[in-house]
Scaffold this motif. Structure first.
Motif, PDB file in Angstrom:
ATOM      1  N   TYR A  43      -6.210   4.375  16.873  1.00 36.48           N
ATOM      2  CA  TYR A  43      -5.698   4.381  15.652  1.00 36.48           C
ATOM      3  C   TYR A  43      -5.322   5.566  14.159  1.00 36.48           C
ATOM      4  CZ  TYR A  43     -10.308   4.215  12.813  1.00 36.48           C
ATOM      5  OH  TYR A  43     -11.379   4.895  12.584  1.00 36.48           O
ATOM      6  N   LEU A  44      -6.448   6.718  14.985  1.00 37.30           N
ATOM      7  CA  LEU A  44      -6.724   7.853  14.308  1.00 37.30           C
ATOM      8  C   LEU A  44      -4.862   8.411  14.831  1.00 37.30           C
ATOM      9  CD1 LEU A  44      -9.758   9.326  15.242  1.00 37.30           C
ATOM     10  CD2 LEU A  44      -8.636   8.702  12.880  1.00 37.30           C
ATOM     11  N   HIS A  46      -2.303   7.014  14.432  1.00 38.04           N
ATOM     12  CA  HIS A  46      -0.950   6.715  13.633  1.00 38.04           C
ATOM     13  C   HIS A  46      -0.149   7.626  12.055  1.00 38.04           C
ATOM     14  CE1 HIS A  46      -4.347   6.234  10.278  1.00 38.04           C
ATOM     15  NE2 HIS A  46      -2.632   5.671   9.737  1.00 38.04           N
ATOM     16  N   ASP A  83      -3.802   8.463  -1.119  1.00 40.51           N
ATOM     17  CA  ASP A  83      -4.342   6.829  -0.241  1.00 40.51           C
ATOM     18  C   ASP A  83      -5.283   6.286  -0.248  1.00 40.51           C
ATOM     19  OD1 ASP A  83      -3.358   5.674   2.106  1.00 40.51           O
ATOM     20  OD2 ASP A  83      -4.661   7.478   4.015  1.00 40.51           O
ATOM     21  N   ASP A 120     -14.080  12.270  13.939  1.00 39.34           N
ATOM     22  CA  ASP A 120     -12.790  13.028  14.259  1.00 39.34           C
ATOM     23  C   ASP A 120     -13.537  14.821  13.621  1.00 39.34           C
ATOM     24  OD1 ASP A 120     -11.021  14.320  14.623  1.00 39.34           O
ATOM     25  OD2 ASP A 120      -9.635  13.153  14.712  1.00 39.34           O
ATOM     26  N   ASP A 164     -15.350   2.383  16.440  1.00 40.17           N
ATOM     27  CA  ASP A 164     -14.487   3.234  16.035  1.00 40.17           C
ATOM     28  C   ASP A 164     -15.266   3.956  14.668  1.00 40.17           C
ATOM     29  OD1 ASP A 164     -15.166   0.931  14.001  1.00 40.17           O
ATOM     30  OD2 ASP A 164     -13.106   0.427  13.997  1.00 40.17           O
ATOM     31  N   THR A 209     -12.419  15.620  10.409  1.00 36.78           N
ATOM     32  CA  THR A 209     -12.865  15.316   9.491  1.00 36.78           C
ATOM     33  C   THR A 209     -14.424  15.914   8.565  1.00 36.78           C
ATOM     34  OG1 THR A 209     -11.545  12.960   9.935  1.00 36.78           O
ATOM     35  CG2 THR A 209     -13.333  13.258   8.233  1.00 36.78           C
ATOM     36  N   ASN A 225      -9.902   6.041  19.909  1.00 35.77           N
ATOM     37  CA  ASN A 225     -10.383   5.540  18.778  1.00 35.77           C
ATOM     38  C   ASN A 225      -8.436   5.912  17.830  1.00 35.77           C
ATOM     39  OD1 ASN A 225     -13.191   5.052  17.294  1.00 35.77           O
ATOM     40  ND2 ASN A 225     -12.669   7.156  18.271  1.00 35.77           N
ATOM     41  N   ARG A 248      -6.813   0.186  -3.271  1.00 29.64           N
ATOM     42  CA  ARG A 248      -7.294  -0.155  -2.716  1.00 29.64           C
ATOM     43  C   ARG A 248      -8.222  -0.882  -3.786  1.00 29.64           C
ATOM     44  NH1 ARG A 248      -6.569   1.781   2.029  1.00 29.64           N
ATOM     45  NH2 ARG A 248      -5.513   3.482   2.035  1.00 29.64           N
ATOM     46  N   HIS A 294       0.811  -1.063  -0.082  1.00 27.58           N
ATOM     47  CA  HIS A 294      -0.349  -0.211   0.277  1.00 27.58           C
ATOM     48  C   HIS A 294       0.679   1.609  -0.072  1.00 27.58           C
ATOM     49  CE1 HIS A 294      -3.026   2.995   1.145  1.00 27.58           C
ATOM     50  NE2 HIS A 294      -2.191   3.289   2.581  1.00 27.58           N
ATOM     51  N   THR A 328     -16.162   8.862   3.128  1.00 26.67           N
ATOM     52  CA  THR A 328     -16.063   9.137   3.812  1.00 26.67           C
ATOM     53  C   THR A 328     -16.577   9.184   5.270  1.00 26.67           C
ATOM     54  OG1 THR A 328     -13.321   8.910   3.630  1.00 26.67           O
ATOM     55  CG2 THR A 328     -13.917   8.576   5.974  1.00 26.67           C
ATOM     56  N   LYS A 360       1.428   2.791  11.330  1.00 23.07           N
ATOM     57  CA  LYS A 360       0.762   1.808  11.044  1.00 23.07           C
ATOM     58  C   LYS A 360       0.553   0.682  11.442  1.00 23.07           C
ATOM     59  CE  LYS A 360      -3.964   1.449   9.810  1.00 23.07           C
ATOM     60  NZ  LYS A 360      -4.505   2.578   9.448  1.00 23.07           N
ATOM     61  N   HIS A 405       3.815   8.283   5.184  1.00 19.22           N
ATOM     62  CA  HIS A 405       2.522   8.298   5.413  1.00 19.22           C
ATOM     63  C   HIS A 405       2.126   7.781   6.919  1.00 19.22           C
ATOM     64  CE1 HIS A 405       0.631   5.469   2.417  1.00 19.22           C
ATOM     65  NE2 HIS A 405      -0.170   6.403   3.489  1.00 19.22           N
ATOM     66  N   HIS A 427      -3.269  12.839   6.911  1.00 19.74           N
ATOM     67  CA  HIS A 427      -3.161  12.458   5.667  1.00 19.74           C
ATOM     68  C   HIS A 427      -5.029  11.124   5.922  1.00 19.74           C
ATOM     69  CE1 HIS A 427      -1.302   8.969   7.705  1.00 19.74           C
ATOM     70  NE2 HIS A 427      -1.996   7.759   7.190  1.00 19.74           N
ATOM     71  N   THR A 428      -4.883  12.203   7.958  1.00 22.66           N
ATOM     72  CA  THR A 428      -6.215  10.548   7.707  1.00 22.66           C
ATOM     73  C   THR A 428      -7.183  11.063   7.608  1.00 22.66           C
ATOM     74  OG1 THR A 428      -4.739   9.046   8.807  1.00 22.66           O
ATOM     75  CG2 THR A 428      -7.605   8.684   9.802  1.00 22.66           C
ATOM     76  N   GLU A 485     -16.334   6.969  15.445  1.00 21.16           N
ATOM     77  CA  GLU A 485     -16.521   8.194  15.729  1.00 21.16           C
ATOM     78  C   GLU A 485     -15.755   9.363  14.880  1.00 21.16           C
ATOM     79  OE1 GLU A 485     -16.061  10.817  19.655  1.00 21.16           O
ATOM     80  OE2 GLU A 485     -15.248   8.319  19.676  1.00 21.16           O
TER      81      GLU A 485
END
Ligand code: DGI
Ligand code: FE
Ligand code: FE
Length: 198
Positions: free
Chosen positions: A87-88, A90, A134, A183, A179, A186, A85, A140, A27, A168, A60, A56, A116-117, A181
């Motif tokens: 993982y955000l 990363h 990404d 942000d 997970d 965003t 959450n 993808r 990826h 998204t 992860k 980026h 980037h997220t 929720e």
């Protein structure tokens, strides 16, 4: 930091191969080359796009615990949403590692990794390129209307950002579970790019 050379790019690629899972490394290569191609189209520094793409997701493959622990250790601000959450994180932790482990001090590259997220209002072209690359890189296959978004990525950079944020948010709203929720960053970014269109 001296300007990055082709040798640096080779070293960073190798470092990512060693630190990421096979799938995540694949990826990562997809994002790096897609970002580089988009940089050619939008007249952005191609090597910066390549390096931002390569790094980026460098954080992860860490557990939630490790992301939280590293954030605390490095004084990275953790919002309530991020605490729920992890993982955000990363993205922010990735930018910190890019600085400390991979010797990147270019603020444009570090920002592109940080956002980037979620994106951010007023993204730079490099931010947008990494954000979009990404989502559309060749590996993808799950996003809706991927063929359309891929075309848009090379035709209308803001349009692609807006479209990805919209899809998204729609995806997150449809997901059940903790997970999904949203942000606030965003949501704010989507609002900003919706307003910008008008
Ligand atoms: O790290 P990648 O998987 O390559 O991509 P990414 O860093 O863009 O992360 C993608 C995931 O992040 C995707 O499942 C959607 C999710 N995401 C994006 N914005 C938000 C979000 N997740 C939550 N919970 N809240 C957000 O606002
Ligand atoms: Fe990511
Ligand atoms: Fe990614």
């Amino acid at each position: 930091m001296a300007k990055k050379t082709d040798d640096d790019v080779r070293k960073l690629t190798k470092a990512m191969e060693e630190t990421l899972s096979g799938k995540r490394f694949q990826h990562t290569l997809g994002v790096a080359y897609t970002a580089a191609a988009m940089a050619m189209k939008y007249e952005v520094d191609v090597k910066k796009a390549l390096i931002a793409g390569l790094l980026h997701d460098c954080a992860k493959c860490m557990s939630d615990e490790k992301l939280l622990k590293l954030s605390e250790k490095e004084n990275i601000e953790v919002t309530d949403v991020e605490r729920r959450n992890p993982y955000l994180l990363h993205a922010k932790v990735g930018a910190m590692l890019a600085t400390k482990e991979y010797d990147i001090d270019d603020e444009e590259i570090l920002d592109a990794i940080t956002y980037h997220t979620t994106g951010r209002p007023g993204m730079t072209d490099l931010d947008k390129i990494v954000f979009v690359a990404d989502y559309v890189e060749p590996g993808r296959d799950k996003a809706p209307n991927l063929a359309k978004v891929r075309k848009l990525a090379f035709e209308d950079l803001d349009g692609a950002v807006r479209r990805i944020l919209k899809d998204t948010l729609k995806y997150l709203e449809g997901e059940k579970g903790s997970d999904s929720e949203i942000d606030p960053m965003t949501a704010k970014t989507y609002e900003y790019y919706q307003k910008k269109e008008k």
